[in-house]
Design a protein around this motif. Structure first.
Motif, PDB file in Angstrom:
ATOM      1  N   UNK A  30      -1.537 -28.116 -14.205  1.00 40.61           N
ATOM      2  CA  UNK A  30      -0.257 -27.456 -13.552  1.00 40.61           C
ATOM      3  C   UNK A  30      -0.427 -26.133 -13.049  1.00 40.61           C
ATOM      4  N   UNK A  31      -1.783 -25.423 -13.517  1.00 38.52           N
ATOM      5  CA  UNK A  31      -2.036 -23.931 -13.208  1.00 38.52           C
ATOM      6  C   UNK A  31      -2.931 -23.829 -12.119  1.00 38.52           C
ATOM      7  N   UNK A  32      -3.874 -24.806 -12.152  1.00 34.32           N
ATOM      8  CA  UNK A  32      -5.123 -24.823 -11.362  1.00 34.32           C
ATOM      9  C   UNK A  32      -4.982 -24.534  -9.735  1.00 34.32           C
ATOM     10  N   UNK A  33      -3.845 -25.214  -9.336  1.00 30.35           N
ATOM     11  CA  UNK A  33      -3.873 -25.291  -7.764  1.00 30.35           C
ATOM     12  C   UNK A  33      -2.816 -24.250  -7.226  1.00 30.35           C
ATOM     13  N   UNK A  34      -2.472 -23.121  -7.992  1.00 27.51           N
ATOM     14  CA  UNK A  34      -1.449 -22.340  -7.359  1.00 27.51           C
ATOM     15  C   UNK A  34      -2.304 -21.258  -6.342  1.00 27.51           C
ATOM     16  N   UNK A  35      -3.450 -21.046  -6.823  1.00 28.25           N
ATOM     17  CA  UNK A  35      -4.349 -20.041  -6.012  1.00 28.25           C
ATOM     18  C   UNK A  35      -5.582 -20.529  -6.136  1.00 28.25           C
ATOM     19  N   UNK A  56       0.623  -1.519   0.002  1.00 24.75           N
ATOM     20  CA  UNK A  56      -0.047  -0.114   0.055  1.00 24.75           C
ATOM     21  C   UNK A  56       0.872   1.444   0.160  1.00 24.75           C
ATOM     22  N   UNK A  57       0.401   2.409  -0.414  1.00 28.62           N
ATOM     23  CA  UNK A  57       1.108   3.623  -0.233  1.00 28.62           C
ATOM     24  C   UNK A  57       0.541   4.709   0.275  1.00 28.62           C
ATOM     25  N   UNK A  58      -0.739   4.471   1.002  1.00 30.42           N
ATOM     26  CA  UNK A  58      -1.391   5.419   1.823  1.00 30.42           C
ATOM     27  C   UNK A  58      -2.441   4.618   2.808  1.00 30.42           C
ATOM     28  N   UNK A  59      -2.851   5.305   3.891  1.00 29.79           N
ATOM     29  CA  UNK A  59      -3.491   4.934   4.864  1.00 29.79           C
ATOM     30  C   UNK A  59      -4.823   4.430   4.402  1.00 29.79           C
ATOM     31  N   UNK A  60      -5.607   4.947   3.466  1.00 30.58           N
ATOM     32  CA  UNK A  60      -6.886   4.506   2.985  1.00 30.58           C
ATOM     33  C   UNK A  60      -6.617   3.254   2.345  1.00 30.58           C
ATOM     34  N   UNK A  61      -5.680   3.166   1.469  1.00 29.69           N
ATOM     35  CA  UNK A  61      -5.445   1.879   0.847  1.00 29.69           C
ATOM     36  C   UNK A  61      -4.907   0.730   1.619  1.00 29.69           C
ATOM     37  N   UNK A  62      -4.215   0.985   2.725  1.00 30.87           N
ATOM     38  CA  UNK A  62      -3.582   0.173   3.721  1.00 30.87           C
ATOM     39  C   UNK A  62      -4.692  -0.701   4.356  1.00 30.87           C
ATOM     40  N   UNK A  63      -5.544   0.138   4.713  1.00 28.73           N
ATOM     41  CA  UNK A  63      -6.720  -0.593   5.542  1.00 28.73           C
ATOM     42  C   UNK A  63      -7.580  -1.534   4.545  1.00 28.73           C
ATOM     43  N   UNK A  64      -8.076  -1.097   3.433  1.00 32.20           N
ATOM     44  CA  UNK A  64      -8.759  -2.014   2.529  1.00 32.20           C
ATOM     45  C   UNK A  64      -8.038  -2.934   1.921  1.00 32.20           C
ATOM     46  N   UNK A  65      -6.795  -2.839   1.727  1.00 33.38           N
ATOM     47  CA  UNK A  65      -6.039  -4.005   1.103  1.00 33.38           C
ATOM     48  C   UNK A  65      -5.620  -5.016   2.366  1.00 33.38           C
ATOM     49  N   UNK A  66      -5.211  -4.548   3.425  1.00 37.76           N
ATOM     50  CA  UNK A  66      -5.120  -5.716   4.496  1.00 37.76           C
ATOM     51  C   UNK A  66      -6.414  -6.323   4.777  1.00 37.76           C
ATOM     52  N   UNK A  67      -7.417  -5.820   4.780  1.00 33.37           N
ATOM     53  CA  UNK A  67      -8.626  -6.738   5.039  1.00 33.37           C
ATOM     54  C   UNK A  67      -8.860  -7.597   4.062  1.00 33.37           C
ATOM     55  N   UNK A  68      -8.722  -7.170   2.764  1.00 37.98           N
ATOM     56  CA  UNK A  68      -8.981  -8.111   1.688  1.00 37.98           C
ATOM     57  C   UNK A  68      -7.676  -9.080   1.678  1.00 37.98           C
ATOM     58  N   UNK A  69      -6.428  -8.969   2.318  1.00 35.78           N
ATOM     59  CA  UNK A  69      -5.410  -9.871   2.193  1.00 35.78           C
ATOM     60  C   UNK A  69      -5.646 -10.710   3.293  1.00 35.78           C
ATOM     61  N   UNK A  70      -6.402 -10.388   4.495  1.00 38.08           N
ATOM     62  CA  UNK A  70      -6.774 -11.340   5.495  1.00 38.08           C
ATOM     63  C   UNK A  70      -7.803 -12.249   5.089  1.00 38.08           C
ATOM     64  N   UNK A  71      -8.692 -11.707   4.216  1.00 42.21           N
ATOM     65  CA  UNK A  71      -9.831 -12.663   3.984  1.00 42.21           C
ATOM     66  C   UNK A  71      -9.527 -13.344   2.619  1.00 42.21           C
ATOM     67  N   UNK A  72      -8.319 -13.052   2.214  1.00 44.91           N
ATOM     68  CA  UNK A  72      -7.869 -13.849   0.745  1.00 44.91           C
ATOM     69  C   UNK A  72      -7.639 -15.310   1.328  1.00 44.91           C
ATOM     70  N   UNK A  73      -7.935 -16.316   0.406  1.00 47.57           N
ATOM     71  CA  UNK A  73      -7.809 -17.528   0.370  1.00 47.57           C
ATOM     72  C   UNK A  73      -6.259 -18.297   0.380  1.00 47.57           C
ATOM     73  N   UNK A  74      -5.387 -16.970  -0.142  1.00 44.41           N
ATOM     74  CA  UNK A  74      -4.064 -17.581  -0.565  1.00 44.41           C
ATOM     75  C   UNK A  74      -3.127 -16.773   0.438  1.00 44.41           C
ATOM     76  N   UNK A  75      -1.770 -17.479   0.627  1.00 44.61           N
ATOM     77  CA  UNK A  75      -0.894 -16.541   1.084  1.00 44.61           C
ATOM     78  C   UNK A  75      -0.429 -15.187   0.725  1.00 44.61           C
TER      79      UNK A  75
END
Lengths: 322, 357
Positions: free
Chosen positions: B330-335, A147-166
């Protein structure tokens, strides 16, 4: 309310922890101390020792145990105190976090966030000012958000936490407190994998992210007569190249700014995409204004090393007058 | 001033001797049925191992890591767990995985170059980890999650003697101690990390004693004695379930086969040493005990071996009959959802393959 980036991230953590009992915060000094930058201040008091874990001083341990927690079904948000200390845990990221879904054909996954203060400009010791985002972008299976600014940081972090991947969430500490802006109290998300067109224009496209965005906006403001389109990448992986390509097709010129080393840096990837998808729209070679292929110097030479407002202005003018 | 802060001892446990006799005082509570079940699981591990080797020799699977000689450690430890407990295996734990219910054809497929073999629901085991010791942190994190959620599971993590030299082993042990994680660490000390003997991994007299520095119990057991392994593992699992934290169990055993099928162990160890260890075979030892107790006879043995060989052969046939995976895999399970970039790259690949065809 007006918040700086530290406060915005802190608020996002508080709200996500309240909303979802599976969100766990762990790292060195994140509990009693509230983090060395105070990003996790107050979390321990609100959510207790079971969900806010002060860990031993071991980055592989922090990231590795987070993977185990994520496999269980929790949503760990790990803090690595400085991104320059991430490398002992990098093995866990590249060998496991990024691959577990693939290795298990989707049976296990790794919904975790690794937060780390990142990049230069705060007159710190060696190892405290690095910008190595490209190594995470180059690791298949990770997502990378800056993120580059506070507004983005909040919204992006919430999305990141809810994201199913690392997700690797790199926080430009130079702007932790340098920008204060209106941030909604309620929760909101900003999409991962989407660039943000911060300012529209039609003469030149300027692409950047993180702490450099502030300088880019200053440079563009000073160049009153130039109609620049400014794009904040926000998510480096996956990259929304469509927004960048469409802009370059419109303007025909492009400058990319980052403080990370130049060779195989993120700008190189953007240039490759422009080459593949918008080469014939170019009126001038794409220019990159970056750090150098050296170790970032300590504070006595740091200002000379890092891209400056003037260097960015000069780069834009150079591309415009090609 | 000078004083002794703490004093430590390291226990060693053996119950079943090489001649099949037992130390009655130390014998854990096991019914005849359970003992036969253990035996069956150990024989299955051995027969499966031999089948994998045969498949490798005929080119049907790639490099494999055999576990022959280590069946008592694998089965004795896994036997101490309940259905809902969870294991984190290394790459040499077919015995434990099969006992936990992982279908044989899954393992054959993993070694046969097919990632789909790694997917097996309801086994309560994590996917096999090839890097050494890194998965121990996952086991501890999983255990920490159980503590956070008041879930009374026991987590069992498997690794070898070489793993104890890795930093992640120490970080895992340390986190497990600090967070009182319900983890049982099963160190299969099979004496060699490829060619490197145990003595070159550490100056310490045992691996079990490494637990002491992290503030919890470590014990060395005769790893070819299924009763000793089970007894130590059962104690450790009971303790973990009661909230008393982790235990390290060093199973003192021997890798009878090469490190993998790409290795030639005759370069670094003698035939004499190998033969000495073959006399300590864990399966022979348990069979002698069962025969003495009139639990087992030649007829039972013949029947069991035939039955297991048939099932192993069937599993191999099933694994070999499976169609090649789709190119999308190959691609399906990355995300969870394929990114636009990956979609483009998949199309690229499809175009290239069309051209190449």
């Amino acid at each position: 309310m007006k918040l700086n980036m530290v406060e915005a991230i802190n608020l996002a953590l508080k709200q996500e922890m309240k909303k979802d009992g599976n969100v766990i915060v762990l790292g060195e000094d994140v509990g009693v101390d509230g983090g060395v930058f105070r990003v996790t201040e107050g979390l321990l008091k609100l959510y207790g020792e079971k969900r806010v874990l002060d860990t031993p001083l071991a980055e592989s341990g922090i990231i590795g145990t987070s993977i185990g927690m994520a496999a269980y079904g929790l949503k760990p948000v790990a803090e690595v105190q400085f991104s320059g200390f991430m490398y002992p845990g990098f093995d866990q990221l590249i060998s496991h976090a990024s691959r577990i879904r693939n290795r298990s054909r989707g049976m296990f996954s790794c919904p975790m966030v690794v937060r780390a203060p990142y990049s230069g400009g705060i007159r710190a010791l060696e190892h405290h000012s690095e910008s190595m985002e490209a190594i995470y972008v180059h690791t298949p299976g990770l997502k990378v958000v800056i993120p580059s600014r506070p507004y983005d940081a909040k919204g992006l972090l919430i999305s990141s936490i809810r994201d199913p991947d690392p997700v690797i969430f790199l926080e430009p500490k130079r702007v932790y407190r340098a920008i204060k802006e209106e941030v909604p109290e309620e929760e909101y998300t900003l999409p991962l994998g989407k660039c943000n067109v911060v300012k529209e224009g039609n003469e030149i496209t300027v692409v950047s992210y993180g702490a450099m965005m502030k300088l880019v906006l200053e440079a563009v403001e000073k160049l009153e007569n130039v109609s620049a389109e400014v794009i904040d990448v926000r998510t480096l992986s996956p990259l929304d190249d469509e927004t960048i390509i469409n802009s370059v097709k419109k303007t025909g010129r492009c400058v990319i700014v980052h403080e990370a080393p130049r060779s195989c840096g993120f700008a190189a990837e953007i240039i490759a995409r422009i080459n593949e998808k918008a080469l014939l729209s170019l009126e001038a070679p794409v220019k990159r204004i970056t750090g150098y292929d050296t170790v970032i110097p300590l504070a006595k030479l740091e200002n000379e090393y890092l891209p400056s407002v003037k260097r960015i202005m000069h780069g834009i003018e150079e591309v415009l007058s090609f | 001033m000078k004083k002794v802060l703490e004093q430590f001892g390291v226990e060693y446990l053996q119950i079943l001797k090489e001649d099949g006799s037992i130390d009655e005082h130390l014998m854990p509570k096991l019914t005849s049925k359970q003992i036969k079940e253990m035996y069956k699981a150990m024989v299955l591990a051995r027969i499966f191992d031999n089948k994998l080797l045969a498949l490798q020799r005929q080119g049907s699977v790639g490099t494999i890591a055999q576990s022959t000689g280590q069946e008592a450690s694998a089965v004795g430890s896994a036997f101490a767990l309940e259905k809902n407990d969870f294991i984190f295996p290394s790459f040499r734990e077919s015995g434990a995985l099969l006992y936990r219910g992982l279908p044989m054809d899954n393992i054959i497929r993993v070694f046969g170059w097919d990632e789909r073999g790694a997917k097996a629901e309801n086994v309560n085991a994590f996917t096999m980890s090839i890097p050494v010791a890194t998965h121990l942190l996952h086991a501890v994190g999983y255990g920490m999650a159980c503590n956070i959620k008041n879930d009374k599971k026991v987590i069992m993590a498997y690794f070898g003697d070489g793993a104890t030299s890795e930093g992640d082993f120490h970080e895992a042990m340390n986190f497990a101690g600090v967070f009182n994680a319900p983890v049982v660490f099963i160190c299969q000390n099979n004496q060699f990390a490829i060619s490197m003997p145990r003595e070159k991994q550490t100056k310490a007299k045992s691996l079990a004693q490494k637990a002491i520095a992290y503030g919890f119990r470590g014990i060395q057991v005769d790893g070819n004695d299924v009763f000793a392994v089970y007894s130590a593992a059962k104690d450790a699992a009971d303790n973990a379930r009661k909230g008393r934290g982790p235990t390290l169990i060093e199973c003192y055993t021997y890798r009878i086969a090469d490190h993998t099928t790409s290795d030639d162990a005759s370069k670094y160890r003698t035939e004499k040493e190998l033969n000495e260890w073959k006399k300590k075979d864990p399966i022979d030892r348990l069979r002698k005990y069962m025969e003495k107790k009139k639990l087992w006879n030649k007829k039972d043995e013949g029947k069991l071996v035939k039955e297991l060989q048939d099932s192993v052969n069937k599993a191999a046939e099933k694994a070999m009959a499976i169609e090649k995976p789709d190119i999308e895999d190959i691609f399906k399970y990355m995300y969870k959802e394929m990114t636009n970039e990956l979609k483009e790259e998949l199309n690229d690949l499809k175009e290239s393959l069309k051209y190449e065809a």
